[in-house]
Design an enzyme around this catalytic site. Structure first.
Site, PDB file in Angstrom:
ATOM      1  N   GLY A  20       0.867  -1.314  -0.050  1.00 35.20           N
ATOM      2  CA  GLY A  20       0.002   0.119  -0.207  1.00 35.20           C
ATOM      3  C   GLY A  20       0.933   1.315   0.038  1.00 35.20           C
ATOM      4  O   GLY A  20       1.972   1.221  -0.228  1.00 35.20           O
ATOM      5  N   ASN A  21       0.267   2.360   0.262  1.00 36.10           N
ATOM      6  CA  ASN A  21       0.868   3.713   0.224  1.00 36.10           C
ATOM      7  C   ASN A  21       0.346   4.622   1.235  1.00 36.10           C
ATOM      8  O   ASN A  21      -0.538   4.046   1.938  1.00 36.10           O
ATOM      9  CB  ASN A  21       1.015   4.395  -1.181  1.00 36.10           C
ATOM     10  CG  ASN A  21      -0.457   4.531  -1.759  1.00 36.10           C
ATOM     11  OD1 ASN A  21      -1.221   5.541  -1.070  1.00 36.10           O
ATOM     12  ND2 ASN A  21      -1.032   3.982  -2.717  1.00 36.10           N
TER      13      ASN A  21
END
Ligand code: C5P
Length: 224
Positions: A29-30
């Site tokens: 993810g980020n």
């Protein structure tokens, strides 16, 4: 003025950051919080727009007056944006979309082993913004009148932003100046908006709501 200048307009906004599953419990993810996309949704709704907000993994309450479609991965986000864009006047891609996803998703939790694990193989995700622009350029559908993207750049902001605007083929590119406590997860932002065939518009450091209003100020006159 700004008041109700988007009345009757249908806008689609993507927000947050995609998660690309490795197994049922893990993902790549980020750090996108979704704050900028939600600010765009709130301001557009306040100006009278009919707003569809495609939210990827955002831990924020639904903005008043927006239809919220929750998604997880880049492929989910692509499907939701394309569906919502079908009868939209403008699309603003504020989400941080993962460029790659794990090639294989394990159906069960990957086990810890005594040896090092197998490497994770990655597959390129489609560039949703570029694809949207390409379809419109080719006379296909959806064909929103205005398509805007976001980009985070740390150096050569104008040159890198210009190249990205051309590569993506969008009408507006909001280039965030990242670093120095700005952008990801903060209430403030500073940006320059690059306009296809026009002069760049500088937006000084300030609340994401103010930046959002300037983005709509640039979009509104481009709608017929
Ligand atoms: O190429 P880059 O990731 O810097 O471009 C950012 C812009 O492109 C954002 O508007 C983002 O929402 C969009 N994007 C996309 N699909 C991708 C990657 C980025 O629509 N796979």
């Amino acid at each position: 003025g700004r008041e109700r200048d988007l009345a009757g307009r249908r806008v689609v906004i993507s927000a947050g950051g995609t998660r690309e599953a490795l197994d049922p419990v893990r993902y790549i993810g980020n750090r996108s919080s979704g704050l900028q996309g939600y600010a765009l949704a709130r301001t557009a709704a306040a100006r009278g727009a009919e707003v569809t907000l495609v939210a990827a993994n955002v831990a924020l309450p639904d903005p008043a007056g927006a239809t919220v479609v929750r998604v997880e991965s880049a492929l989910d986000l692509r499907a939701a944006v394309f569906e919502a864009a079908e009868n939209a006047d403008a699309v603003v891609m504020a989400a941080a979309v993962a460029d790659f996803r794990p090639t294989a998703r394990s159906g069960s939790k990957i086990k810890k082993t005594s040896a090092d694990p197998e490497p994770v193989h990655l597959t390129k995700n489609p560039d949703i913004l570029a694809e949207l622009c390409e379809r419109r350029r080719n006379g296909g559908k959806p064909a929103p009148e205005v398509i805007a993207g976001f980009a985070a750049e740390t150096d050569d902001v104008l040159a890198n932003g210009r190249a990205k605007l051309a590569r993506k083929g969008c009408d507006l590119l909001v280039v965030n100046q990242v670093g120095e406590g700005l952008a990801f997860g903060t209430p403030d932002n500073a940006a320059v908006v690059l306009v296809a065939g026009g002069e760049p518009v500088e937006i000084p450091r300030g609340p994401k709501e103010a930046l959002a209003d300037v983005v709509w100020d640039l979009i509104a006159p481009r709608l017929s």
